[in-house]
Design a protein around this motif. Sequence first.
Motif, PDB file in Angstrom:
ATOM      1  N   MET A 191      -5.018  44.216  14.598  1.00  0.00           N
ATOM      2  CA  MET A 191      -4.417  44.254  15.932  1.00  0.00           C
ATOM      3  C   MET A 191      -5.105  45.292  16.784  1.00  0.00           C
ATOM      4  O   MET A 191      -5.292  46.433  16.392  1.00  0.00           O
ATOM      5  CB  MET A 191      -2.934  44.602  15.815  1.00  0.00           C
ATOM      6  CG  MET A 191      -2.266  44.910  17.131  1.00  0.00           C
ATOM      7  SD  MET A 191      -0.550  45.377  16.861  1.00  0.00           S
ATOM      8  CE  MET A 191      -0.151  45.943  18.483  1.00  0.00           C
ATOM      9  N   SER A 224       0.902  41.850  18.103  1.00  0.00           N
ATOM     10  CA  SER A 224       0.541  42.086  16.711  1.00  0.00           C
ATOM     11  C   SER A 224      -0.151  40.885  16.074  1.00  0.00           C
ATOM     12  O   SER A 224       0.267  39.732  16.258  1.00  0.00           O
ATOM     13  CB  SER A 224       1.789  42.442  15.902  1.00  0.00           C
ATOM     14  OG  SER A 224       1.489  42.548  14.529  1.00  0.00           O
ATOM     15  N   ARG A 270      -0.109  51.736  16.078  1.00  0.00           N
ATOM     16  CA  ARG A 270      -0.274  50.346  15.653  1.00  0.00           C
ATOM     17  C   ARG A 270       0.711  49.890  14.576  1.00  0.00           C
ATOM     18  O   ARG A 270       1.349  48.838  14.728  1.00  0.00           O
ATOM     19  CB  ARG A 270      -1.708  50.118  15.187  1.00  0.00           C
ATOM     20  CG  ARG A 270      -1.945  48.708  14.653  1.00  0.00           C
ATOM     21  CD  ARG A 270      -3.361  48.516  14.152  1.00  0.00           C
ATOM     22  NE  ARG A 270      -4.321  48.581  15.234  1.00  0.00           N
ATOM     23  CZ  ARG A 270      -5.344  49.417  15.291  1.00  0.00           C
ATOM     24  NH1 ARG A 270      -5.527  50.288  14.322  1.00  0.00           N
ATOM     25  NH2 ARG A 270      -6.185  49.393  16.291  1.00  0.00           N
ATOM     26  N   TYR A 317       4.265  49.152  16.019  1.00  0.00           N
ATOM     27  CA  TYR A 317       4.344  47.924  16.799  1.00  0.00           C
ATOM     28  C   TYR A 317       4.326  46.699  15.888  1.00  0.00           C
ATOM     29  O   TYR A 317       5.072  45.736  16.103  1.00  0.00           O
ATOM     30  CB  TYR A 317       3.192  47.839  17.805  1.00  0.00           C
ATOM     31  CG  TYR A 317       3.420  48.649  19.046  1.00  0.00           C
ATOM     32  CD1 TYR A 317       4.359  48.244  19.989  1.00  0.00           C
ATOM     33  CD2 TYR A 317       2.715  49.815  19.281  1.00  0.00           C
ATOM     34  CE1 TYR A 317       4.584  48.982  21.132  1.00  0.00           C
ATOM     35  CE2 TYR A 317       2.932  50.559  20.421  1.00  0.00           C
ATOM     36  CZ  TYR A 317       3.870  50.142  21.351  1.00  0.00           C
ATOM     37  OH  TYR A 317       4.096  50.878  22.463  1.00  0.00           O
ATOM     38  N   ASP A 318       3.473  46.736  14.874  1.00  0.00           N
ATOM     39  CA  ASP A 318       3.420  45.611  13.931  1.00  0.00           C
ATOM     40  C   ASP A 318       4.765  45.408  13.247  1.00  0.00           C
ATOM     41  O   ASP A 318       5.256  44.277  13.124  1.00  0.00           O
ATOM     42  CB  ASP A 318       2.348  45.870  12.872  1.00  0.00           C
ATOM     43  CG  ASP A 318       0.939  45.712  13.410  1.00  0.00           C
ATOM     44  OD1 ASP A 318       0.779  45.199  14.533  1.00  0.00           O
ATOM     45  OD2 ASP A 318      -0.011  46.102  12.702  1.00  0.00           O
ATOM     46  N   GLN A 352       7.510  44.000  15.751  1.00  0.00           N
ATOM     47  CA  GLN A 352       7.303  42.618  16.168  1.00  0.00           C
ATOM     48  C   GLN A 352       7.544  41.637  15.024  1.00  0.00           C
ATOM     49  O   GLN A 352       8.127  40.569  15.232  1.00  0.00           O
ATOM     50  CB  GLN A 352       5.898  42.464  16.750  1.00  0.00           C
ATOM     51  CG  GLN A 352       5.736  43.234  18.059  1.00  0.00           C
ATOM     52  CD  GLN A 352       4.362  43.066  18.684  1.00  0.00           C
ATOM     53  OE1 GLN A 352       3.821  41.961  18.764  1.00  0.00           O
ATOM     54  NE2 GLN A 352       3.781  44.169  19.129  1.00  0.00           N
TER      55      GLN A 352
END
Length: 563
Positions: free
Chosen positions: A1, A340, A497, A500-501, A504
């Motif tokens: 991502m 993502s 990162r 967020y992954d 989501q």
Amino acid sequence: MSLQPGSRRLRTAAVGAVCVGLLAAGCGSSNGGSSGGGDSGTLIVFTGQAGDYQRNFNPYSPTLNEGPGTIFEPLFFYNIAQQEEPQPRLGTEFSWNDDGTELTITLREGVTWSDGEPFTAEDVTFTFDMLAAHDEINTVGYAGEAEAVNDHEVRVTFDKPSYMDGPQLLGKVWIVPEHIWSGIEDPATDPVNNPVGTGPYLLADFKAQAFTLQANPTYWDGEPELQRVRYLALSGNQAGADALAAGQIDWQTGPVPNLENVEEAYPGYQASTVYAFQMHLTACSSEELGCEGPQTDPAVRRALYYAIDREQLNALAFQNTAGPMSPGYALPERDAGYVSDELQERTVPMHADTERAQQILEDAGYTRGGDGIYARDGEKVSLTVGVPSGWTDYITAVNTMREQVSEAGIELTVEQSSWNEWSDARSRGDFELQLDSQYPGPSPDPYWNYNYFFNSDNTAPVGEQANPNWARYASPEVDAAIEELRQLDPTDLEARRPYYDAIQARIEADMPYVPVLTGGTTSEYNAEKFSGWPTEDNLYAYPAVWQRPDQAEIFKQLTPNGG
């Protein structure tokens, strides 16, 4: 991502006539009189205000008429329409210490309040302290301690790293004058009938049917070329259409008919469509918090997700002005780098997958009855979806969905109510499904959607007021990731990162808000009478008349063409 900033999109089109229901923040109908558009120095706007105006210019009141950005300014302007640096307003610079627990703000010198008193750091610390002391107006969740280092510098300290508090504190707090507001007993309810601010406009006159803002001759950035902004109240959608046709409205925001042919139908007018408000079916999702009904089952929510034909929905309800959205609730274009790679689907399916919807239900133990509706343990997948009366685009949308999802064995009943009733039900959890939208935060970052709508801190048991996590969603995994993001430097993309992954992937699986489409916010504006409107190449603010403080940024850029 990749977390590199994404692109932005503005669509220019021809304009139609009537302001129909948009989003919770959008359009409705109004009541009152009209004002002619013959004054070339006056911008006539229609915001969709329902009913006569009640005099209220308190920027912290949920029922205010106007003020944020125009009369009362923030320290910086954050443009939610695209990825860019915040622009100085009452503040000129800001910086964090190494661990994100101390925010130092340098203030603009030579600024005066509209009554002639000087603007100083004491006004800023007073405003921050006022928020901290009054939970009902502390919508930004401010929990720091502010001190005036000198007349033009403020230091705010936090008890833990608070980087993501910055955009809200700097961009969505409206600075008020201590010498006036220190005498206001209740800043949450006082109507502030005679507002004194530092902004580019002053209140000139007020009536129940209309009020006028006048350019501030002592504004620190120079008196605006646009001298007057007139806010009209009208009797309803047809009155809005008639006023636009007669050239009596210069700017209104809302989906309108005949978008592809407006320049012919309304010479001199143009339209723009931008994307930030993400439409969804809010599900009262948590049995633990008191929600009841089939929608509390994630399998039902996911079946709904696949049963919707979004291409047909876009054409029938939104005149193809809506756009794709991500089931992870990062805007596919503006936030392209935040979407993502771990999502099952980067964007929502545009066509119904009826077989998949049925398989999801059957795998969860549902069987289809003789009436065509799936059921489990005697409970049918029969749901009521609420929508405000008068929001004609949303009403068309839910009626279209009702027909679409019936093919998958899901029954929807559409329930219209007044906006007040609908909003109250949303807040108390007295619903199964509602068609609604998620609004953006103070900066172009999907963090705000997660913090506002998926954080369990912002919800409550059914019967109590939740705001704005109306789905009553609670996930320890999501809560923990949000808290980590709050404390991380937003420029450290690699560190952000994994959070967020995680967020989501979890909300795609749970779907407390069933993703529909990214709503296109369409504005109709008089390009013949005024120059300086936002364009695709210069999207300097989010072009919606009700979006604050963006509307003030646009007012400052407009130049009357004369004639």
